[in-house]
Design an enzyme around this catalytic site. Structure first.
Site, PDB file in Angstrom:
ATOM      1  N   ARG A   1       2.375   9.003  -5.301  1.00 17.65           N
ATOM      2  CA  ARG A   1       1.713   9.285  -4.017  1.00 17.65           C
ATOM      3  C   ARG A   1       0.415  10.053  -4.225  1.00 17.65           C
ATOM      4  O   ARG A   1      -0.562   9.835  -3.532  1.00 17.65           O
ATOM      5  CB  ARG A   1       2.685  10.021  -3.081  1.00 17.65           C
ATOM      6  CG  ARG A   1       3.739   9.067  -2.562  1.00 17.65           C
ATOM      7  CD  ARG A   1       4.758   9.693  -1.650  1.00 17.65           C
ATOM      8  NE  ARG A   1       5.581   8.616  -1.077  1.00 17.65           N
ATOM      9  CZ  ARG A   1       6.653   8.810  -0.313  1.00 17.65           C
ATOM     10  NH1 ARG A   1       7.045  10.027  -0.010  1.00 17.65           N
ATOM     11  NH2 ARG A   1       7.323   7.773   0.165  1.00 17.65           N
TER      12      ARG A   1
ATOM     13  N   TYR B   1       0.584   1.592   1.693  1.00 15.17           N
ATOM     14  CA  TYR B   1       1.702   1.471   0.742  1.00 15.17           C
ATOM     15  C   TYR B   1       2.188   2.814   0.214  1.00 15.17           C
ATOM     16  O   TYR B   1       1.662   3.853   0.586  1.00 15.17           O
ATOM     17  CB  TYR B   1       1.423   0.454  -0.360  1.00 15.17           C
ATOM     18  CG  TYR B   1       0.277   0.644  -1.329  1.00 15.17           C
ATOM     19  CD1 TYR B   1      -0.437   1.820  -1.462  1.00 15.17           C
ATOM     20  CD2 TYR B   1      -0.067  -0.436  -2.163  1.00 15.17           C
ATOM     21  CE1 TYR B   1      -1.462   1.921  -2.393  1.00 15.17           C
ATOM     22  CE2 TYR B   1      -1.095  -0.340  -3.097  1.00 15.17           C
ATOM     23  CZ  TYR B   1      -1.781   0.851  -3.205  1.00 15.17           C
ATOM     24  OH  TYR B   1      -2.782   0.963  -4.119  1.00 15.17           O
ATOM     25  N   GLU B   2       3.265   2.771  -0.552  1.00 19.41           N
ATOM     26  CA  GLU B   2       3.933   3.996  -1.030  1.00 19.41           C
ATOM     27  C   GLU B   2       4.360   4.898   0.133  1.00 19.41           C
ATOM     28  O   GLU B   2       4.335   6.120   0.013  1.00 19.41           O
ATOM     29  CB  GLU B   2       2.998   4.782  -1.960  1.00 19.41           C
ATOM     30  CG  GLU B   2       2.756   4.119  -3.284  1.00 19.41           C
ATOM     31  CD  GLU B   2       3.926   4.260  -4.242  1.00 19.41           C
ATOM     32  OE1 GLU B   2       4.622   5.272  -4.179  1.00 19.41           O
ATOM     33  OE2 GLU B   2       4.133   3.321  -5.031  1.00 19.41           O
ATOM     34  N   GLY B   3       4.769   4.291   1.248  1.00 15.84           N
ATOM     35  CA  GLY B   3       5.074   5.036   2.465  1.00 15.84           C
ATOM     36  C   GLY B   3       3.801   5.173   3.279  1.00 15.84           C
ATOM     37  O   GLY B   3       2.844   5.796   2.830  1.00 15.84           O
TER      38      GLY B   3
ATOM     39  N   GLN C   1       4.327   9.550   5.656  1.00 17.48           N
ATOM     40  CA  GLN C   1       3.985  10.796   4.937  1.00 17.48           C
ATOM     41  C   GLN C   1       3.989  11.980   5.905  1.00 17.48           C
ATOM     42  O   GLN C   1       4.450  13.073   5.563  1.00 17.48           O
ATOM     43  CB  GLN C   1       2.596  10.694   4.291  1.00 17.48           C
ATOM     44  CG  GLN C   1       2.425   9.560   3.313  1.00 17.48           C
ATOM     45  CD  GLN C   1       3.355   9.627   2.131  1.00 17.48           C
ATOM     46  OE1 GLN C   1       3.665  10.704   1.655  1.00 17.48           O
ATOM     47  NE2 GLN C   1       3.837   8.491   1.680  1.00 17.48           N
TER      48      GLN C   1
END
Lengths: 593, 593
Positions: A296, A440-442, A447
């Protein structure tokens, strides 16, 4: 043709002057192998690689794209050679343990080399990034035998890695994945299911691809407590390390995307593929989360890289483009028009981007340092404190850095006027490539939920209170000639402290409050963080002489006067609450009447 | 496959309930041919056309793109048939004078039909839009003979039109164009030069293309006072109206762009092409500006269309996508997860877009009405007042509507998570297509300069004072049960009034002040305008019963609580001034050290 000059002077300033990196490294026996000269040499090498190798492949990679044919993926022309060169340079293992062939460089430094690669070719960067992520998960959770089998090959670039999490119906909510893992008599598992959005799921850069796959065993508990992690190699690995038969995993297709087109985003089909359990059954999600903090932060670096690249090109264009005249009278009488740099509005866009870059870079190094403490420090209290800090700031590093960077790339495109919309100038690709980093990646919304929920309300605001204390201590220590940033930072700290308390109380009154307030709260903490970074930058710059340093202080003033005021708006929006949002019926959204 | 349902209920509400359009039309003898039933029938026809004809061509048009081959441009499959159908339906001349085959419909109505076309296929829409713009310039400045030759063919769609302004070195600053026009003995001119970014510069939709070209005669004064306007047909027109030989104008290439790929953006080469002067020499820019107010409003409509389209698709996706559970407990126990509409943050994004759509639509109709007054009213005082209002609000309509719409499309994409980044869902194309609307027809930065300079400081704030007076009169008249929007609007009016005065004074102190403050001032006036629109919406809705109307009032409350607070930030940024921006040397921007 877009330009890129690695911002080495700024990077060295951040490492050496703002964070006294050498002193920090030399004080820790696990990091004593690195000093300022080594760090600078590494940055200079990556500057050359990014300028000479990955930058020229950026546009051609976008135009050609990764291609799918008959069950396998080909990367654009030049990517294979560049990846080989990158691997041979030892870059994949830059931050990895020496035991597995890595160079054991601190995160404080690798964030900066990552920035250059993300700036010049984000599609390319994603291939080694996924390898590093997979390596990290294996390093933490795999057996010694698994580590010996996979890690040296991954860090040498002979093999690569993936993370197979998302399924068509399950993205943010991994608890509902359907991919099955059935245990065979030999202790291995048969993996069956479909994964989507798999970055580097297939390609021609490495001999083998090591997929890390989340799946559920038949008797696993429901939800996220029933997820296991498996190693599923593309080619089986023989006892001597050579490659055996092809495993039953293959890409079904690749996605056609807005950007990062040279990065293969695959649908992966597992048809009873052989898999090896990593760690214990039902504990797979924890292994994935090991690398999440690192990944992240990497997405934040993707933002910073793009924003720096966009800034440099826009600043050059603004200098070269003659159009109109200055309000304060003709500046270049011998030319048909003045450069558009005479216009305050053009400068505003450039300065927003530049302030964002310099604060983001400092913040990335700061979070990198905290990660280094968690990994290398031998002081348990320091490790605990750094772990809390990383937990708090990871969503900021991911979401705030990509949100502000995306705005910076938009502003940079606007500086070009109509030319910014045309492919050849590179700005439109930069925007398309960066946009995914907010998703992406949450997603950045997710977040924000992580920040306001798990990281703030759940611990009663302890993490943010510790952070604010550090900020206050630093600001209070500033000399009077830096009152502009001292006062601004202290005020911001007080406001964020108050709104945090407000949120903790409001959440008890209305269970929907945090979700509605999350994004604005994240931006509030982001603004405070950047103010803290500019306080550190200004302090370091004030101690030196010369225009380079004076401009750092001037940029801190710009931040205080023209960016930080957004904090009040964010707090007002937090306090607007959830009722005015939740009062609409679900039907309302899809009905016009 | 993206959806689109023309928002007819909302459109009718705005026309009938908010603006009492029929009453306004029937009270004006030049508009008495239109009543509510006719207007609704027209909107319903366009709803069908946009849903059935242009929507299905949107993605295929993006993927195929306009193509250039051997000196001519081909539009994507289906565009030719769609254009023919559009032309035969009389849509090109919808707002044109009956004398030339038009239907003489008011702008209040055509903004709404334009919205549907922009929503479903902005690339397609640009072809007829340029014809309408060219027709408008000719209608105002051309000779009777020129009008007779060109206008009927343009409005019938047999021929199309372009605007040839920009050159490689001259965009915003048209005073430095180089295209030359030399007068021949027969009274015609030879036009030589290169124009870029020419929308519809060549295509296969019409038999002939009528280029309106800005050029300089050999002895013209320097700068913008020396620009003349010429008609340059692709094919010469014989005395009987039939087509003669090919003129010496041709596309040299087309641009490869971020979006609107089905719209041909041409480099046009004029090699001694035969041209006919429109109006008088050196008065060409005035003719171009005739249509600017209309075109710039159209760009705002492009924003509104895209934002509505993005909203509808995101709202549907949010309803269908099951992921996670509501904070307030499971909402759909029979399903594996709740829809993401349970999350306040998802709703926040959708409501921002929806509030933007409804205020933008009202504002577009409001500005359309002002344009109608300037064209159709017989009361000179009303015409003068409307002209001032249009002058003031055109930059808002162009820049504020596209800025807010672009944010709405980004939010809509984010609702889709990773799927929003994939081509098949349509969101990424929507963003790419819309982005140009913030850039072309004068960047939004240039619009802001126009607002703060020519439209505000130059007239001592007269236009904005008149506008604020109208807003105050309206708000003061609201009943007490609408106090939330009444008070908010009156406060916003007071704040904008004060900051306007601040700007006028600051501009006298510092000549660079307005340029630096312009964008934030434009957003401040935009926020006040949307508050005014919601006041009008809320008043009309309050007078009616039913959920549809209650939701309008609720959305106004959402606007007041969660969007309007941005006004304070904009004012703070205005007051931050220019010094902190202008103090950096020009070298600073391109130098790191």
């Amino acid at each position: 043709m877009p330009i890129y000059n690695a911002p080495l002077a700024d990077m060295k300033f951040i490492l050496n002057d703002v964070f006294n990196a050498e002193q920090f490294w030399q004080a820790n026996e696990n990091l004593a192998h690195i000093d300022a000269a080594t760090a600078e040499a590494i940055l200079e090498e990556m500057a050359k690689f990014s300028q000479n190798v990955t930058l020229p492949l950026n546009r051609t990679g976008d135009e050609e794209g990764a291609t799918y044919n008959n069950g396998s993926v080909t990367t654009p022309a030049g990517f294979k050679e560049a990846f080989k060169q990158y691997a041979e340079g030892g870059w994949i293992g830059l931050g990895a343990d020496a035991e597995w062939g890595g160079q054991e460089m601190p995160k404080m430094l690798t964030v900066l080399s990552d920035e250059m690669l993300f700036a010049t070719n984000p599609s390319f960067m994603l291939y080694p990034l996924l390898s590093v992520g997979a390596g990290m998960a294996l390093n933490s959770y795999a057996s010694q035998e698994q580590k010996e089998t996979y890690l040296p090959k991954i860090y040498s670039g002979e093999w690569s890695g993936t993370m197979c999490l998302t399924e068509p119906h399950a993205g943010t909510d991994l608890g509902i994945i359907k991919t099955k893992a059935e245990r065979n008599e030999d202790g291995r598992y048969s993996i069956t299911g479909t994964k989507i959005f798999i970055t580097g799921g297939d390609h021609d850069l490495a001999e083998n691809i090591i997929h890390l796959v989340l799946a559920k065993t038949p008797d696993a508990p429901a939800g996220s407590r029933g997820i296991s992690l498996f190693i599923v190699p593309k080619f089986m690995v023989n006892a001597d390390g050579s490659l055996g038969e092809r495993n039953l995993v293959a890409p079904g297709s690749i996605e056609h995307k807005m950007g990062i087109k040279a990065s293969a985003t695959c649908v992966m089909n597992f048809d009873g593929a052989k898999g090896y359990l990593v760690g214990k059954e039902n504990e797979g999600l924890a292994a994935m989360f090991v690398m999440m903090n690192y990944e992240r932060l990497s997405m934040g670096i993707q933002g910073l890289g793009a924003s720096e690249y966009a800034y440099q090109n826009a600043a050059q264009y603004a200098t070269d483009r003659l159009q109109g005249r200055s309000a304060s009278g003709v500046q270049s009488p011998s030319k048909p028009a003045d450069s558009i740099l005479v216009h305050g509005d053009v400068r505003r866009m450039l300065l927003n981007a530049r302030a964002n870059n310099e604060a983001s870079r400092a913040f990335a190094v700061y979070v990198g340092q905290q990660l280094d403490i968690t990994k290398f420090s031998t002081d348990p209290e320091a490790v605990k404190k750094a772990n809390d800090r990383v937990a708090l700031l990871t969503p900021i590093a991911k979401a705030y850095l990509t949100d502000t960077a995306f705005q910076a790339t938009l502003d940079a495109q606007m500086v070009f006027g109509g030319h910014g919309y045309i492919r050849e100038w590179g700005m439109e690709q930069c925007i398309r490539d960066l946009r995914i980093a907010q998703i992406y990646e949450g997603t950045n919304g997710v977040q924000s939920q992580d920040l306001i929920g798990r990281k703030t309300i759940k611990c009663g605001g302890e993490f943010i209170a510790e952070y604010i204390q550090e900020i206050r201590d630093f600001a209070n220590d500033l000399d009077a000639d830096l009152n502009f940033i001292k006062d601004a930072t202290l005020d911001a700290a007080t406001e964020v402290e108050a709104v945090t308390q407000y949120i903790i109380e409001a959440a008890q009154e209305n269970i929907n409050f945090p979700n509605a307030a999350a994004v604005d709260y994240l931006h509030a903490v982001g603004l405070l963080s950047f103010s803290y970074m500019f306080a550190r930058i200004a302090k370091a710059a004030k101690a030196k002489d010369g225009e380079f340093y004076q401009n750092k202080v001037a940029l801190a003033l710009y931040f205080v006067q023209r960016i930080l005021p957004e904090l009040a708006l964010r707090i007002t929006k937090v306090k607007a609450g959830a009722e005015v949002i939740m009062n609409f019926s679900e039907d309302y959204f899809t009905h016009q009447s």
